[in-house]
Design a protein around this motif. Structure first.
Motif, PDB file in Angstrom:
ATOM      1  N   VAL A  96       0.248   8.539  -2.732  1.00  0.00           N
ATOM      2  CA  VAL A  96       1.246   7.616  -3.032  1.00  0.00           C
ATOM      3  C   VAL A  96       2.147   7.696  -2.286  1.00  0.00           C
ATOM      4  O   VAL A  96       3.271   9.374  -2.137  1.00  0.00           O
ATOM      5  N   ASN A  97       3.125   6.658  -1.856  1.00  0.00           N
ATOM      6  CA  ASN A  97       4.539   7.204  -0.981  1.00  0.00           C
ATOM      7  C   ASN A  97       4.669   7.750   0.535  1.00  0.00           C
ATOM      8  O   ASN A  97       5.017   8.900   0.426  1.00  0.00           O
ATOM      9  N   LEU A  98       3.118   7.489   0.931  1.00  0.00           N
ATOM     10  CA  LEU A  98       3.270   8.354   2.418  1.00  0.00           C
ATOM     11  C   LEU A  98       4.143   8.294   2.954  1.00  0.00           C
ATOM     12  O   LEU A  98       4.386   9.707   3.043  1.00  0.00           O
ATOM     13  N   MET A 141     -13.584   8.956  -5.426  1.00  0.00           N
ATOM     14  CA  MET A 141     -12.718  10.086  -6.252  1.00  0.00           C
ATOM     15  C   MET A 141     -11.609  10.132  -4.538  1.00  0.00           C
ATOM     16  O   MET A 141     -12.268  10.341  -3.791  1.00  0.00           O
ATOM     17  N   CYS A 142     -10.758  10.757  -5.738  1.00  0.00           N
ATOM     18  CA  CYS A 142      -9.280  11.246  -4.511  1.00  0.00           C
ATOM     19  C   CYS A 142     -10.359  12.446  -3.845  1.00  0.00           C
ATOM     20  O   CYS A 142     -11.189  13.081  -4.161  1.00  0.00           O
ATOM     21  N   ILE A 152      -1.358   4.124  -0.960  1.00  0.00           N
ATOM     22  CA  ILE A 152      -1.972   3.403  -2.373  1.00  0.00           C
ATOM     23  C   ILE A 152      -1.011   2.757  -2.856  1.00  0.00           C
ATOM     24  O   ILE A 152      -1.215   1.804  -3.814  1.00  0.00           O
ATOM     25  N   GLY A 153      -0.019   3.336  -3.421  1.00  0.00           N
ATOM     26  CA  GLY A 153       1.344   2.688  -4.262  1.00  0.00           C
ATOM     27  C   GLY A 153       0.854   3.021  -5.746  1.00  0.00           C
ATOM     28  O   GLY A 153       0.666   4.712  -5.486  1.00  0.00           O
ATOM     29  N   ASN A 154       1.328   3.072  -6.797  1.00  0.00           N
ATOM     30  CA  ASN A 154       0.756   3.197  -8.041  1.00  0.00           C
ATOM     31  C   ASN A 154      -0.766   3.767  -8.126  1.00  0.00           C
ATOM     32  O   ASN A 154      -1.804   2.670  -7.920  1.00  0.00           O
ATOM     33  N   GLU A 155      -1.002   4.541  -8.844  1.00  0.00           N
ATOM     34  CA  GLU A 155      -2.320   5.283  -8.799  1.00  0.00           C
ATOM     35  C   GLU A 155      -3.109   4.645  -9.823  1.00  0.00           C
ATOM     36  O   GLU A 155      -4.518   3.890  -9.325  1.00  0.00           O
ATOM     37  N   ILE A 156      -2.563   4.203 -10.529  1.00  0.00           N
ATOM     38  CA  ILE A 156      -3.405   2.626 -11.644  1.00  0.00           C
ATOM     39  C   ILE A 156      -3.667   1.940 -10.846  1.00  0.00           C
ATOM     40  O   ILE A 156      -4.357   1.068 -11.346  1.00  0.00           O
ATOM     41  N   ASP A 157      -2.291   1.203 -10.783  1.00  0.00           N
ATOM     42  CA  ASP A 157      -2.639  -0.212 -10.404  1.00  0.00           C
ATOM     43  C   ASP A 157      -3.403  -0.532  -9.409  1.00  0.00           C
ATOM     44  O   ASP A 157      -4.365  -0.951  -8.695  1.00  0.00           O
ATOM     45  N   PHE A 158      -3.530   0.947  -8.130  1.00  0.00           N
ATOM     46  CA  PHE A 158      -4.152   1.327  -6.870  1.00  0.00           C
ATOM     47  C   PHE A 158      -5.870   0.558  -7.669  1.00  0.00           C
ATOM     48  O   PHE A 158      -6.736   0.557  -6.759  1.00  0.00           O
ATOM     49  N   VAL A 159      -6.432   1.408  -8.625  1.00  0.00           N
ATOM     50  CA  VAL A 159      -7.629   2.124  -9.096  1.00  0.00           C
ATOM     51  C   VAL A 159      -7.989   0.543  -9.563  1.00  0.00           C
ATOM     52  O   VAL A 159      -9.288   0.597  -9.306  1.00  0.00           O
ATOM     53  N   TYR A 212     -24.365   0.933 -11.192  1.00  0.00           N
ATOM     54  CA  TYR A 212     -23.397   1.579 -11.732  1.00  0.00           C
ATOM     55  C   TYR A 212     -22.137   2.208 -10.419  1.00  0.00           C
ATOM     56  O   TYR A 212     -22.050   3.191  -9.464  1.00  0.00           O
ATOM     57  N   ILE A 213     -20.799   1.845 -10.570  1.00  0.00           N
ATOM     58  CA  ILE A 213     -19.749   2.311  -9.675  1.00  0.00           C
ATOM     59  C   ILE A 213     -18.695   2.749 -10.591  1.00  0.00           C
ATOM     60  O   ILE A 213     -17.947   2.037 -11.433  1.00  0.00           O
ATOM     61  N   VAL A 214     -17.737   4.183 -10.757  1.00  0.00           N
ATOM     62  CA  VAL A 214     -17.018   4.462 -11.490  1.00  0.00           C
ATOM     63  C   VAL A 214     -15.867   5.093 -10.263  1.00  0.00           C
ATOM     64  O   VAL A 214     -16.226   5.765  -8.900  1.00  0.00           O
ATOM     65  N   VAL A 215     -14.854   4.026 -10.331  1.00  0.00           N
ATOM     66  CA  VAL A 215     -13.346   4.718  -8.877  1.00  0.00           C
ATOM     67  C   VAL A 215     -12.433   5.178  -9.920  1.00  0.00           C
ATOM     68  O   VAL A 215     -12.113   5.097 -11.071  1.00  0.00           O
ATOM     69  N   ILE A 216     -12.696   6.467  -9.186  1.00  0.00           N
ATOM     70  CA  ILE A 216     -11.138   7.838 -10.236  1.00  0.00           C
ATOM     71  C   ILE A 216     -10.229   8.276  -9.428  1.00  0.00           C
ATOM     72  O   ILE A 216     -10.219   8.363  -8.520  1.00  0.00           O
ATOM     73  N   ALA A 217      -8.956   7.296 -10.222  1.00  0.00           N
ATOM     74  CA  ALA A 217      -7.404   7.253  -9.117  1.00  0.00           C
ATOM     75  C   ALA A 217      -7.456   9.052 -10.226  1.00  0.00           C
ATOM     76  O   ALA A 217      -7.869   9.437 -10.923  1.00  0.00           O
TER      77      ALA A 217
END
Length: 180
Positions: A102-104, A47-48, A139-146, A90-95
């Motif tokens: 985003v937009n660094l 996670m972030c 990372i661009g868009n959070e959902i697309d990245f995750v 099991y791995i969970v990746v959380i955005a």
């Protein structure tokens, strides 16, 4: 892009996650399930590093790697360790929404100014540091990245279940992501 699925009851959890630590994570965090006791990690959570997020989970339940944007590319040895030595499957990746990764490029001036004023860096060092690392961590868009990070991890670790999730800062809840 993906669709966010709100988890308000056990029935909202995707069938493929039922009976797994992924269901337990959602149950503990969103549904206020009573904690069980653990002596070994059941999963890895990526996670972030953002300070605005806190998971409601029991002690010893999970390895947690916090990295800007939930980007695990540069912590992959730690992921491998959790799998190989820690035994997680099991791995969970959380955005999350409003992520600073985003937009660094829009944060370049503040980044450089912050390092020069707060850390005592020379402006040239701060500029070079930003130029070198920002492209790696954007990372661009959070959902697309995750979604893409979850796919990458599934390819890298084919026997491991990897679930993409989203944390909404507005309600402090986890959401599953259904790919469109």
């Amino acid at each position: 892009m993906g669709t966010l699925i709100k988890i308000s009851s056990q029935e909202d959890i995707f069938p493929e996650y039922r009976g797994t630590p992924i269901e337990l994570l959602l149950g503990y965090h969103n549904l206020n399930w009573e904690y069980s006791q653990y002596t070994e990690a059941q999963m890895l959570i990526g996670m972030c590093m953002d300070h605005r997020k806190h998971l409601r989970i029991p002690e010893n339940f999970a390895y947690i790697i916090r990295s800007g944007g939930a980007n695990l590319r540069y912590t992959e040895f730690k992921v491998s360790y959790a799998i190989a030595v820690g035994g997680v499957r099991y791995i969970v990746v959380i955005a999350h929404n409003n992520c600073g990764m985003v937009n660094l490029m829009s944060k370049q001036k503040a980044f450089i100014q912050g390092l020069t004023e707060s850390a005592g860096w020379k402006k040239e060092w701060a500029e070079e540091h930003f130029r070198y690392f920002a492209p790696m961590f954007e990372i661009g868009n959070e959902i697309d990245f995750v979604l893409s990070e979850s796919k990458r991890l599934k390819l890298r670790y084919p026997k491991i279940e990897v679930a993409p999730m989203y944390y909404r800062l507005d309600d402090n809840k986890l959401y599953l992501i259904k790919e469109d």
